[in-house]
Design an enzyme around this catalytic site. Structure first.
Site: not given
Length: 360
Positions: A147-149
């Site tokens: 995801d965004s990480y």
């Protein structure tokens, strides 16, 4: 009269034969594409996943790149040194000249996240007189799913408060933990990650009907018509999955599909196991590493235990925590990305067998 005409024609043919051949226009370099991309009939590539990179090699002193972008930021490097940052939407052609005579590697990197749109790479063209060289693929391959990480969302920021434009401008996927550890290990890499998406639940319960497992097969995240038909030359020895932050970081709301956390946990584990098994079936040679924070690491450990009941290669887990989280909207900073890359590299250093003898 006929003899004079014949003599003139013969003389003209002789002159044409003696004239030097017209110089051929330089041809685009053959390229190596890191990450998923759609191969178009004209030879261009359309791409949208984070951290895609395209490389070519040539012997000469100058090279041009031609691209089309909507709102991506693309970085051009020669022999590993940044030479230009392409940030203007539309078509662009840029020439880097004055290089020392010799062999060079030209590389175009996607550094921003584009959840829709993306860019089109048209080609690298060396200067006249240059010699095209075959691009060099790496023996080691590693894939990151998340995801965004994993994207590197807002990782260039020095504080949590950011506008959406700042998130865009302060995201550098090439400095996220995945590409950092891949380059340190001399591996080609793919980053198949999408901010806000989870396994069964997206951030704050939004975007119902979409998930990372659903869009994972796509060559471009917003294009359901082009999916990866077979693995081809992409056969990573290691696949790192980091999914769960969006499933677990916000409380359940009334009207969501799960009446309580226990129901969410059961669905999360079941769908995660099914997705992981799909990935393992596509890449049976790969070793899986499942990452998780305090929010959901207990769930990740249970998922790994289930997978290990019949996994061809043991599935291992990696806990992450103790980070500054000083990127945009409480995301990983560049410092955090380096910390995560070091932790992941330390784990991989404990398992040299994962590479099946492939050297960096």
């Amino acid at each position: 009269m006929k003899s004079l005409r014949a003599a003139a024609a013969a003389a003209l043919l002789a002159l044409l034969a003696a004239a030097p051949a017209a110089a051929q226009a330089p041809q685009p370099l053959p390229v190596h594409v890191g990450g998923r991309a759609i191969a178009n009939p004209d030879g261009s590539r359309t791409f949208g996943w984070p951290a895609v990179y395209i490389e070519g090699r040539f012997h000469g002193t100058a090279v041009s790149v031609s691209v089309e972008t909507r709102d991506d930021r693309l970085q051009l490097l020669i022999d590993g040194t940044p030479k230009a940052l392409l940030i203007q939407p539309g078509s662009a052609s840029l020439t880097i000249a004055g290089l020392a005579p010799g062999d060079h590697v030209v590389r175009l990197e996607k550094i921003t996240e584009s959840q829709s749109g993306g860019s089109r790479f048209i080609g690298f063209t060396p200067a006249a007189g240059s010699i095209a060289l075959p691009p060099a693929a790496r023996a080691r391959q590693i894939e990151f799913i998340g995801d965004s990480y994993t994207v590197g969302y807002g990782n260039l920021s020095h504080g949590e408060t950011c506008t959406q434009q700042q998130v865009h401008d302060l995201t550098d996927s090439q400095q996220a933990f995945g590409p950092l550890v891949a380059r340190a290990l001399g591996a080609d890499y793919r980053v198949n990650a999408f901010s806000g998406y989870g396994v069964v639940r997206n951030y704050n319960g939004t975007s119902a009907g979409q998930s990372l497992p659903l869009i994972y097969p796509r060559l471009k995240p917003d294009d359901a018509t082009h999916v990866e038909g077979d693995r081809g030359a992409w056969q990573p020895q290691v696949i790192v999955i980091n999914l769960g932050t969006n499933d677990w970081s916000t409380p359940l709301h009334a009207g969501e599909a799960w009446p309580d956390k226990d129901a969410l946990a059961a669905d999360y584990r079941a769908k995660y196991v099914a997705f992981a098994r799909t990935v393992m079936a596509l890449q049976p040679q790969a070793h899986l590493i499942l990452m998780g924070s305090d929010l959901f690491f207990d769930q990740v450990e249970r998922i790994a235990a289930t997978l290990n009941q019949d996994a061809r290669n043991p599935v291992v887990t990696l806990h992450f925590g103790g980070l500054d989280m000083d990127g945009c909207h409480h995301h990983l900073s560049i410092k955090d990305d380096r910390t995560e890359a070091a932790a992941l590299q330390a784990l991989l250093d404990q398992h040299p067998d994962y590479w099946n003898g492939a050297k960096p």
